[in-house]
Design a protein around this motif. Structure first.
Motif, PDB file in Angstrom:
ATOM      1  N   MET A 144       0.834  -1.197   0.000  1.00  0.00           N
ATOM      2  CA  MET A 144       0.000   0.000   0.000  1.00  0.00           C
ATOM      3  C   MET A 144       0.868   1.247   0.000  1.00  0.00           C
ATOM      4  N   ASN A 145       0.395   2.255  -0.730  1.00  0.00           N
ATOM      5  CA  ASN A 145       1.077   3.538  -0.738  1.00  0.00           C
ATOM      6  C   ASN A 145       0.966   4.196   0.629  1.00  0.00           C
ATOM      7  N   ALA A 146       1.906   5.043   0.907  1.00  0.00           N
ATOM      8  CA  ALA A 146       1.846   5.814   2.144  1.00  0.00           C
ATOM      9  C   ALA A 146       0.944   7.024   1.942  1.00  0.00           C
ATOM     10  N   ASP A 147      -0.362   6.744   1.723  1.00  0.00           N
ATOM     11  CA  ASP A 147      -1.341   7.823   1.600  1.00  0.00           C
ATOM     12  C   ASP A 147      -2.670   7.385   2.201  1.00  0.00           C
ATOM     13  N   ILE A 148      -3.529   8.327   2.476  1.00  0.00           N
ATOM     14  CA  ILE A 148      -4.780   8.061   3.182  1.00  0.00           C
ATOM     15  C   ILE A 148      -5.744   7.211   2.370  1.00  0.00           C
ATOM     16  N   PHE A 149      -5.695   7.336   1.022  1.00  0.00           N
ATOM     17  CA  PHE A 149      -6.626   6.582   0.173  1.00  0.00           C
ATOM     18  C   PHE A 149      -6.333   5.089   0.209  1.00  0.00           C
ATOM     19  N   VAL A 187       6.141  14.509   6.698  1.00  0.00           N
ATOM     20  CA  VAL A 187       5.231  14.393   7.838  1.00  0.00           C
ATOM     21  C   VAL A 187       4.105  13.417   7.511  1.00  0.00           C
ATOM     22  N   LEU A 188       3.606  13.472   6.264  1.00  0.00           N
ATOM     23  CA  LEU A 188       2.503  12.595   5.860  1.00  0.00           C
ATOM     24  C   LEU A 188       2.889  11.129   6.000  1.00  0.00           C
ATOM     25  N   SER A 189       4.076  10.777   5.520  1.00  0.00           N
ATOM     26  CA  SER A 189       4.504   9.380   5.592  1.00  0.00           C
ATOM     27  C   SER A 189       4.619   8.909   7.040  1.00  0.00           C
ATOM     28  N   LYS A 190       5.110   9.797   7.901  1.00  0.00           N
ATOM     29  CA  LYS A 190       5.215   9.442   9.323  1.00  0.00           C
ATOM     30  C   LYS A 190       3.830   9.209   9.934  1.00  0.00           C
ATOM     31  N   ASP A 191       2.869  10.060   9.536  1.00  0.00           N
ATOM     32  CA  ASP A 191       1.495   9.887  10.033  1.00  0.00           C
ATOM     33  C   ASP A 191       0.888   8.588   9.530  1.00  0.00           C
ATOM     34  N   ILE A 192       1.094   8.321   8.236  1.00  0.00           N
ATOM     35  CA  ILE A 192       0.553   7.097   7.643  1.00  0.00           C
ATOM     36  C   ILE A 192       1.175   5.872   8.294  1.00  0.00           C
ATOM     37  N   SER A 210      10.559  -3.060   6.831  1.00  0.00           N
ATOM     38  CA  SER A 210      11.112  -2.619   5.542  1.00  0.00           C
ATOM     39  C   SER A 210      10.068  -1.834   4.774  1.00  0.00           C
ATOM     40  N   THR A 211      10.402  -0.611   4.407  1.00  0.00           N
ATOM     41  CA  THR A 211       9.529   0.203   3.573  1.00  0.00           C
ATOM     42  C   THR A 211      10.226   0.445   2.239  1.00  0.00           C
ATOM     43  N   ILE A 212       9.428   0.708   1.206  1.00  0.00           N
ATOM     44  CA  ILE A 212       9.975   0.809  -0.149  1.00  0.00           C
ATOM     45  C   ILE A 212       9.932   2.254  -0.630  1.00  0.00           C
ATOM     46  N   ARG A 213      11.090   2.794  -0.968  1.00  0.00           N
ATOM     47  CA  ARG A 213      11.143   4.153  -1.481  1.00  0.00           C
ATOM     48  C   ARG A 213      10.767   4.201  -2.958  1.00  0.00           C
ATOM     49  N   SER A 214      10.350   5.370  -3.423  1.00  0.00           N
ATOM     50  CA  SER A 214      10.026   5.561  -4.846  1.00  0.00           C
ATOM     51  C   SER A 214      11.311   5.537  -5.659  1.00  0.00           C
TER      52      SER A 214
END
Length: 253
Positions: A144-149, A187-192, A210-214
Motif C-alpha cells: 500500500m502507498n503511504a497515503d490516506i486513500f 510528515v505525511l509518511s510518518k502519520d501514515i 522494511s519500507t519501499i522508497r520511490s
C-alpha cells in the motif's frame, strides 16, 4: 511443498505488481524455486518479465480447463511464470459454475511439489479472480502507498479475507502490510506509518519494518523487461526490496 502468497490491494498504483516481481526475484536469488501467476487481466507482470501473453497458454486457459497448468508455465529469465491476458477480464460473467472460487486452487495443486514459492499477482479489484487467489493462497501480503486513500481500502479487503476464511479457506493468513513509495522525511509518511501500525494490529497482522522508497529505476527496469536486481543493483528501492525479502524469511514467510 510450495508456500502460496497472494499480493492484493483493490486500489491500483500501489506497487503490487512491482512488489510481486521484486520479491519473486529476491526469493529466487536465495536459491528458491519460484513461480509467479499473473492473475491481472492487464498483464503488467507478464510484460515486465517479457512473458508471452498472446497466442500462448495463459492462466485464462488453465482456469477454463483447456490447458494443464504445467504446460502454461514459461521460463521468464529470473523465475517461472504463468502469464495473463485481457480475456481474464470477462471471467466474472463467464465462470458461473458452482465451485468457481476453487479453480485456481485446483490448478496450483498440481504444481506445489515443483516449487518453494508460488506468488500470485491479483487485479486491483475484489473480484472472483481475487477470491480465487485468496482461496488458493496460504497467505496475503498487502502493498500500500503511504497515503490516506490506500488506508481506506484496507477495511474492504479485510472483509473479503474474512468471507474467504469462512467459506473457502479457513487457514488463510494475512502475512503483513508493506508500505511502498515511502518517504520517511515527510510528515505525511510518518502519520501514515503510525496509522498503518494501528491497522495492522486490528487485523492481527504484521507491518513490515522494511519500507519501499520511490524510484524511477524500478519503472525503467520493468519497461526494459529486466530484473531490478540486474538493472540497478545499488538503487535505494532495490536495496529496500532486498531488505523486505530478508525480513519475510526471518519471520517465516
Amino acid at each position: 511443498m510450495a508456500k502460496i502468497i497472494a499480493f492484493a490491494n483493490q486500489k491500483g498504483g500501489v506497487g503490487k505488481t512491482t512488489t510481486t516481481c521484486a520479491i519473486a526475484a529476491g526469493l529466487k536469488e536465495k536459491g528458491n524455486r519460484v513461480l509467479c501467476v499473473d492473475l491481472d487481466p492487464q498483464s503488467n507482470l507478464s510484460f515486465s518479465v517479457g512473458a508471452c501473453s498472446e497466442d500462448c497458454a495463459t492462466i485464462y486457459d488453465v482456469l477454463k480447463g483447456d490447458v494443464k497448468p504445467l504446460f502454461a508455465i514459461q521460463r521468464a529469465g529470473v523465475f517461472d511464470i504463468i502469464s495473463s491476458n485481457i480475456l481474464l477480464s470477462g471471467v466474472e460473467l463467464e465462470f458461473t459454475q458452482t465451485g468457481r472460487e476453487y479453480l485456481l486452487k485446483e490448478a496450483l495443486a498440481t504444481l506445489t511439489s515443483k516449487y518453494d514459492y508460488i506468488l500470485i499477482d491479483t487485479p486491483p479489484a475484489l473480484s472472483i479472480l481475487t477470491v480465487n487467489a485468496f482461496t488458493a493462497a496460504n497467505g496475503i501480503i498487502i502493498p500500500m502507498n503511504a497515503d490516506i486513500f490506500s488506508l481506506q481500502g484496507i477495511a474492504q479487503l479485510s472483509e473479503t479475507v474474512d468471507k474467504v476464511r469462512n467459506y473457502c479457506n479457513p487457514n488463510l493468513k494475512l502475512e503483513g502490510i508493506v508500505l511502498t513509495k515511502f518517504n520517511k522525511n515527510t510528515v505525511l509518511s510518518k502519520d501514515i506509518l503510525g496509522t498503518a501500525q494501528l491497522i495492522a494490529q486490528e487485523l492481527h497482522t504484521h507491518l513490515f519494518v522494511s519500507t519501499i522508497r520511490s524510484s524511477v529505476a524500478i519503472m525503467e527496469a520493468q519497461t526494459n523487461q529486466q530484473s531490478i536486481y540486474e538493472y540497478a543493483p545499488n538503487n535505494n528501492a532495490v536495496m529496500d526490496y532486498k531488505s523486505l525479502v530478508e525480513e519475510m524469511l526471518s519471520v517465516g514467510i
